[in-house]
Scaffold this active site. Structure first.
Site, PDB file in Angstrom:
ATOM      1  CG  HIS A   1      -1.895   0.987   1.409  1.00 42.02           C
ATOM      2  ND1 HIS A   1      -1.637   2.283   1.791  1.00 42.02           N
ATOM      3  CD2 HIS A   1      -3.245   0.920   1.238  1.00 42.02           C
ATOM      4  CE1 HIS A   1      -2.773   2.963   1.849  1.00 42.02           C
ATOM      5  NE2 HIS A   1      -3.767   2.159   1.516  1.00 42.02           N
TER       6      HIS A   1
ATOM      7  CB  CYS B   1      -3.629   3.403  -1.544  1.00 43.48           C
ATOM      8  SG  CYS B   1      -4.826   4.670  -1.196  1.00 43.48           S
TER       9      CYS B   1
ATOM     10  CG  ASP C   1       0.558  -2.451   6.212  1.00 43.26           C
ATOM     11  OD1 ASP C   1      -0.462  -2.627   6.910  1.00 43.26           O
ATOM     12  OD2 ASP C   1       0.547  -1.776   5.159  1.00 43.26           O
TER      13      ASP C   1
ATOM     14  CD  GLN D   1      -6.954  -4.322   3.981  1.00 38.73           C
ATOM     15  OE1 GLN D   1      -7.905  -5.033   4.292  1.00 38.73           O
ATOM     16  NE2 GLN D   1      -7.095  -3.048   3.649  1.00 38.73           N
TER      17      GLN D   1
ATOM     18  CE  LYS E   1      -7.327  -0.141   6.241  1.00 35.04           C
ATOM     19  NZ  LYS E   1      -8.086   0.365   5.088  1.00 35.04           N
TER      20      LYS E   1
HETATM   21  C1  LIG Z   1      -2.326  -2.827   3.485  1.00 38.42           C
HETATM   22  C2  LIG Z   1      -2.646  -1.458   4.004  1.00 38.42           C
HETATM   23  N1  LIG Z   1      -1.699  -0.767   4.635  1.00 38.42           N
HETATM   24  C3  LIG Z   1      -1.925   0.451   5.140  1.00 38.42           C
HETATM   25  C4  LIG Z   1      -3.155   1.051   5.003  1.00 38.42           C
HETATM   26  C5  LIG Z   1      -3.373   2.403   5.586  1.00 38.42           C
HETATM   27  O1  LIG Z   1      -4.279   2.343   6.641  1.00 38.42           O
HETATM   28  P1  LIG Z   1      -4.865   3.656   7.290  1.00 38.42           P
HETATM   29  O2  LIG Z   1      -5.424   4.485   6.166  1.00 38.42           O
HETATM   30  O3  LIG Z   1      -5.921   3.168   8.224  1.00 38.42           O
HETATM   31  O4  LIG Z   1      -3.746   4.337   7.987  1.00 38.42           O
HETATM   32  C6  LIG Z   1      -4.176   0.372   4.346  1.00 38.42           C
HETATM   33  C7  LIG Z   1      -5.491   1.005   4.146  1.00 38.42           C
HETATM   34  O5  LIG Z   1      -6.235   0.656   3.269  1.00 38.42           O
HETATM   35  C8  LIG Z   1      -3.916  -0.926   3.832  1.00 38.42           C
HETATM   36  O6  LIG Z   1      -4.851  -1.613   3.195  1.00 38.42           O
END
Ligand SMILES: Cc1ncc(COP(=O)(O)O)c(C=O)c1O
Length: 425
Positions: A142, A383, A219, A222, A245
């Site tokens: 992401h 993203c 990270d 998900q 999430k």
């Molecule tokens: C794999 C992954 N990493 C990071 C993020 C960023 O999360 P946040 O916008 O809640 O900070 C997301 C959000 O969709 C994501 O899917």
């Protein structure tokens, strides 16, 4: 619709329900938002990877805070502040248990996964990495796990190495291993891809990186909604996730870190709460985790996150994962049978995401027609623009599932995709 007192699965300490007691229709009663019409059709919410919906227990917990306990934390001597502080700090313990972290002080509250990664990049990596040092990520990250490292590259001249993925959307582990070497100083990988649903072999990633004494951030944005997380078993150095999430409110998330690393890291932001004493000549910093928590946090959302963790605990992550897996198998089978549809992301280890493209129709058009049918999916690059390039598509349509989704909703999705084909065919 369920009310606070009739909610099927409230907050409780009775332990998870039995597998045979998981009843998706009862579960749906806990989510008021699901019972509405969109463009005259019943809402089918399949955008859970972007944000998930909130059960009444979470909504009530936030409301209760504002109605009964609203005060700032860690500061006041008065009763409301004591209650707010206690409630807030109890959530830290819940997050500790959620991740199976050894100690509560290893949980830093942040705004979400994005902030957690930025914290590590700005504090740990900025302090420890020198020009020419290498950071390894994967091709399925992401933007939140790409851009902070690029910013560090601009500032410090570190080198970004990207481990490739195969056509199924799986990490090519041998290639990842080859990228590790004497110049590697940090590895940051996603546990589950938000576009492909791929579950990465993060335990092996950590093991391989540790052979070079390289710390690893995972990270978990998900992963946390779908998998049981055990940071001790993974032996990762940092783990990040977002409340919104995992069925909690927006505006809060957590970073887990190993004590040795957190203690060695400089503060991320300066301000109230992160200090132990301040004079104009010299300031000393608070102990971990408070050193990283400058300013008033999102107290209400954090308390809501605690309610979300309790809620998922009560339903049992195993029960949720089983239901979601059945849905994923069903959705994959049905969607892939539609002529002209190509599923992007067919990893053998996969969580609840079905990304697809439809021959001759732009994903935005797919999304627009689905919306008219009451079906919420995400379309775009999610993203993850480099990943779109990897699969040579400008965008995808993504249906992402949660435990409150049903097979009937998948049927509605399939019918709506057929309608898209009809309109654009
Ligand atoms: C794999 C992954 N990493 C990071 C993020 C960023 O999360 P946040 O916008 O809640 O900070 C997301 C959000 O969709 C994501 O899917």
């Amino acid at each position: 619709m369920a009310t606070a007192t009739t909610a099927a699965h409230g907050v409780g300490s009775l332990g998870p329900i039995a597998a045979q007691d998981f009843d998706v229709q009862r579960v749906r009663e806990d989510f008021p938002i699901l019972h509405q019409m969109v463009h005259g059709k019943p809402l089918v919410y399949l955008d859970n990877a972007a944000t998930s919906q909130k059960p009444l227990a979470v909504i009530e917990a936030e409301r209760r805070f504002y109605e009964e306990d609203c005060a700032n934390i860690h500061r006041g001597i008065h009763l409301l502040s004591e209650r707010a502080t206690k409630a807030y700090e109890e959530v830290r313990v819940k997050v500790q248990h959620l991740l199976n972290a050894p100690e509560t002080r290893q949980i830093v509250f942040v705004r979400g996964t994005t902030e957690a990664i930025n914290l590590v990049a700005s504090s740990y990596a900025r302090r420890n990495l020198q020009p020419g040092d290498e950071v390894v990520i994967t091709a399925m990250e992401h933007h939140a796990n790409i851009v902070p490292w690029q910013m560090l590259r601009e500032e410090k001249g570190v080198v970004l190495r990207v481990a490739p993925i195969n056509d199924r959307g799986e990490l090519v582990f041998e290639e990842f291993e080859k990228l590790l070497g004497p110049h590697t100083r940090f590895v940051s990988v996603t546990h589950v891809s938000n576009v492909l649903g791929t579950i990465n072999p993060v335990r092996e990633v950590v093991r391989a990186a540790h052979r070079w004494n390289v710390p690893v951030l995972i990270d978990g944005a998900q992963a946390a909604p779908h998998l049981k997380i055990d940071v001790q078993e993974l032996d990762c150095d940092f783990y990040a996730f977002s409340s919104h999430k995992v069925f909690g409110p927006t505006g809060v998330g957590a970073l887990y870190g190993k004590v040795r690393l957190l203690e060695s890291m400089p503060p991320y932001q300066g301000g109230g709460d992160m200090i132990s004493s301040v004079s104009f000549e010299r300031t000393t910093y608070n102990i971990i985790p408070y050193k990283f928590e400058a300013g008033t946090p999102n107290i209400a959302a954090t308390i809501g996150l605690g309610a979300a963790i309790d809620y998922v605990d009560r339903l049992g992550m195993e029960n949720l994962a089983r239901h979601e897996h059945e849905l994923l198998v069903y959705a994959t089978e049905r969607v892939s049978q539609i002529p002209g549809v190509r599923i992007i992301g067919t990893a053998r280890e996969k969580a609840s995401v079905v990304s697809f493209v439809l021959d001759g129709v732009h994903p935005h058009d797919v999304g627009t027609v689905l919306d008219q049918e009451g079906i919420a999916v995400r379309t775009g690059h999610h993203c993850a623009q480099p990943l779109m390039e990897r699969f040579k598509v400008p965008a995808t349509a993504r249906a992402s599932l949660a435990f409150y989704n049903t097979k009937e909703e998948i049927d509605a999705l399939v019918e709506a995709i057929e309608k898209v084909k009809h309109i654009f065919g």
